[in-house]
Design a protein around this motif. Structure first.
Motif, mmCIF file in Angstrom:
data_model
loop_
_atom_site.group_PDB
_atom_site.id
_atom_site.type_symbol
_atom_site.label_atom_id
_atom_site.label_comp_id
_atom_site.label_asym_id
_atom_site.label_seq_id
_atom_site.Cartn_x
_atom_site.Cartn_y
_atom_site.Cartn_z
ATOM 1 N N TYR A 53 -11.839 4.152 3.850
ATOM 2 C CA TYR A 53 -12.229 4.663 2.543
ATOM 3 C C TYR A 53 -12.268 6.192 2.487
ATOM 4 N N SER A 54 -12.254 6.842 3.644
ATOM 5 C CA SER A 54 -12.182 8.299 3.632
ATOM 6 C C SER A 54 -10.799 8.785 3.219
ATOM 7 N N LEU A 55 -9.837 7.864 3.189
ATOM 8 C CA LEU A 55 -8.479 8.208 2.778
ATOM 9 C C LEU A 55 -8.262 7.995 1.279
ATOM 10 N N TYR A 56 -9.348 7.999 0.504
ATOM 11 C CA TYR A 56 -9.253 7.756 -0.933
ATOM 12 C C TYR A 56 -8.337 8.761 -1.619
ATOM 13 N N PHE A 57 -8.251 9.972 -1.055
ATOM 14 C CA PHE A 57 -7.467 11.018 -1.713
ATOM 15 C C PHE A 57 -5.975 10.682 -1.763
ATOM 16 N N THR A 58 -5.531 9.695 -0.969
ATOM 17 C CA THR A 58 -4.110 9.330 -0.993
ATOM 18 C C THR A 58 -3.716 8.634 -2.284
ATOM 19 N N VAL A 59 -4.691 8.040 -2.974
ATOM 20 C CA VAL A 59 -4.373 7.320 -4.214
ATOM 21 C C VAL A 59 -5.294 7.692 -5.372
ATOM 22 N N TYR A 60 -6.120 8.709 -5.212
ATOM 23 C CA TYR A 60 -7.035 9.069 -6.301
ATOM 24 C C TYR A 60 -7.045 10.581 -6.453
ATOM 25 N N PRO A 61 -6.978 11.071 -7.699
ATOM 26 C CA PRO A 61 -7.073 10.367 -8.991
ATOM 27 C C PRO A 61 -5.746 9.827 -9.514
ATOM 28 N N THR A 62 -4.680 10.006 -8.739
ATOM 29 C CA THR A 62 -3.395 9.464 -9.171
ATOM 30 C C THR A 62 -2.829 8.561 -8.084
ATOM 31 N N ALA A 63 -1.873 7.743 -8.445
ATOM 32 C CA ALA A 63 -1.189 6.871 -7.490
ATOM 33 C C ALA A 63 0.308 6.954 -7.751
ATOM 34 N N MET A 64 1.090 6.355 -6.863
ATOM 35 C CA MET A 64 2.550 6.335 -7.002
ATOM 36 C C MET A 64 3.113 7.733 -7.167
ATOM 37 N N HIS A 65 2.700 8.601 -6.239
ATOM 38 C CA HIS A 65 3.169 9.988 -6.198
ATOM 39 C C HIS A 65 2.851 10.729 -7.488
ATOM 40 N N GLY A 66 1.682 10.437 -8.048
ATOM 41 C CA GLY A 66 1.216 11.148 -9.231
ATOM 42 C C GLY A 66 1.699 10.606 -10.548
ATOM 43 N N VAL A 103 0.833 -1.206 0.000
ATOM 44 C CA VAL A 103 0.000 0.000 0.000
ATOM 45 C C VAL A 103 0.868 1.257 0.000
ATOM 46 N N SER A 104 1.901 1.261 0.840
ATOM 47 C CA SER A 104 2.758 2.446 0.914
ATOM 48 C C SER A 104 3.486 2.680 -0.410
ATOM 49 N N ALA A 105 3.891 1.595 -1.076
ATOM 50 C CA ALA A 105 4.563 1.728 -2.375
ATOM 51 C C ALA A 105 3.616 2.305 -3.422
ATOM 52 N N VAL A 106 2.355 1.893 -3.376
ATOM 53 C CA VAL A 106 1.358 2.419 -4.317
ATOM 54 C C VAL A 106 1.114 3.904 -4.056
ATOM 55 N N ILE A 107 1.130 4.308 -2.781
ATOM 56 C CA ILE A 107 0.896 5.714 -2.442
ATOM 57 C C ILE A 107 2.106 6.575 -2.802
ATOM 58 N N SER A 108 3.286 6.157 -2.348
ATOM 59 C CA SER A 108 4.479 6.994 -2.488
ATOM 60 C C SER A 108 5.209 6.802 -3.818
ATOM 61 N N GLY A 109 5.152 5.597 -4.367
ATOM 62 C CA GLY A 109 5.911 5.292 -5.573
ATOM 63 C C GLY A 109 7.369 5.017 -5.291
ATOM 64 N N ASN A 110 7.756 4.994 -4.009
ATOM 65 C CA ASN A 110 9.153 4.726 -3.662
ATOM 66 C C ASN A 110 9.527 3.294 -4.045
ATOM 67 N N GLY A 111 10.615 3.142 -4.765
ATOM 68 C CA GLY A 111 11.064 1.830 -5.199
ATOM 69 C C GLY A 111 10.379 1.323 -6.448
ATOM 70 N N VAL A 112 9.378 2.071 -6.943
ATOM 71 C CA VAL A 112 8.614 1.639 -8.111
ATOM 72 C C VAL A 112 9.086 2.383 -9.361
ATOM 73 N N THR A 113 9.381 1.628 -10.411
ATOM 74 C CA THR A 113 9.694 2.212 -11.711
ATOM 75 C C THR A 113 8.527 1.930 -12.638
ATOM 76 N N LEU A 114 7.949 2.976 -13.202
ATOM 77 C CA LEU A 114 6.722 2.842 -13.998
ATOM 78 C C LEU A 114 6.901 3.494 -15.352
ATOM 79 N N LEU A 115 6.590 2.747 -16.409
ATOM 80 C CA LEU A 115 6.654 3.276 -17.763
ATOM 81 C C LEU A 115 5.456 2.754 -18.543
#
Length: 309
Positions: free
Chosen positions: A246-259, A112-124
């Motif tokens: 579910y009130s914390l939806y703003f942490t991953v919506y509308p973007t995830a992995m730090h935008g 969950v934290s990786a999805v929120i922060s994007g730390n350690g994640v490489t996305l293309l």
């Protein structure tokens, strides 16, 4: 999360908490597995274009998660006849269950934290992964545990969740002896949680007041015997917990992995949307019915055993 709370109580007070925790876990543990399967199906239907690349990226975590999930299930199954067969003592089974559950929770929180922060994640992502038949190859995702560990906020996020869990556990399982320290733990956990979100680049939304009221308010009310019957009611407590999460939806919506991941680009569109909605409605209705049936059967069984004694 409710099982993590139970694991915390077993860890610190297995002798007095064991029966209360396992009487809750026993009727619902199989439904938990069904819920996980339903969650995977729903995620695949909603984010079909990105699920497989993400699953490959987090394959190692998922493998460990599944192994621990099997160990957790085995500990519960053995607990049903261990006394007759004298295979393991209650204490041994409790600690097997606790260790597996705590590690499961850590892995889930890490994801969950990786999805929120994007730390350690490489996305293309090249092109539109939803409308392309080559969506899997178009989306390239990898996860580096070492980079995640040194990323700001991720470890603190897990620590905050542990404090919050310990703070809410005495309320759910009605264990009065921990009610005082539970308030302190909830306050510390919430503060650390907000700090971790800020470190992960999340813009704090005013909606954060909702989980704050539930996370801190529930232990305070329980401590002073206000609305105690409602708070210790498992169904009512779970509803409050769902609202807080579910009130914390703003942490991953509308973007995830730090935008870096725009969810609107990978969400399912077209005719599948109606199918997803129908599947969700039917699936979770059946799941709620199963859970109610399990709880009812367990309640009748407990009443019968109590009458026999």
């Amino acid at each position: 999360m409710t099982e993590l709370m139970g694991g915390m109580m077993l860890l610190f007070d297995w002798r007095n908490s064991g029966q209360r925790v396992m009487s809750y876990v026993a009727p619902v543990w199989e439904v938990t597995g069904t819920f996980l399967a339903m969650f995977v199906v729903e995620t695949d239907a909603t984010f079909a274009g990105i699920l497989l690349p993400v699953a490959f990226a987090f394959a190692a975590l998922l493998l460990v998660f599944l192994i621990l999930f099997i160990i957790r299930n085995l500990s519960i199954i053995l607990g049903e006849f261990a006394e007759k067969r004298q295979i393991l003592t209650d204490r041994q089974l409790y600690y097997i269950y606790v260790i597996a559950t705590l590690l499961l929770s850590v892995i889930f929180l890490a994801f969950v934290s990786a999805v929120i922060s994007g730390n350690g994640v490489t996305l293309l992502i090249s092109g539109n992964p939803v409308n392309s038949l080559l969506s899997v190859s178009n989306a390239q995702v990898s996860f580096n545990v070492a980079k995640w560990l040194v990323g700001p906020g991720d470890i603190l996020f897990i620590i905050a969740a542990v404090f919050i869990t310990f703070g809410l556990a005495p309320v759910l399982y009605d264990i009065k002896r921990f009610s005082g320290i539970a308030i302190i733990s909830s306050v510390i956990g919430f503060i650390l949680g907000v700090i971790s979100l800020v470190q992960m680049g999340v813009s704090i939304n005013p909606v954060i007041v909702i989980p704050a009221i539930i996370i801190i308010g529930a232990p305070v009310l329980y401590r002073f015997n206000i609305a105690r019957s409602m708070l210790t009611n498992k169904a009512a407590f779970i509803v409050l917990l769902v609202i807080a999460v579910y009130s914390l939806y703003f942490t991953v919506y509308p973007t995830a992995m730090h935008g870096r991941l725009v969810l609107s680009e990978v969400v399912t569109r077209g005719p599948m949307v109606l199918g997803t909605i129908l599947t969700t409605a039917v699936g979770f209705t059946l799941l709620a019915f199963m859970l109610s049936l399990y709880v009812y059967v367990n309640y009748r069984s407990s009443r019968s055993l109590a009458s026999a004694k």
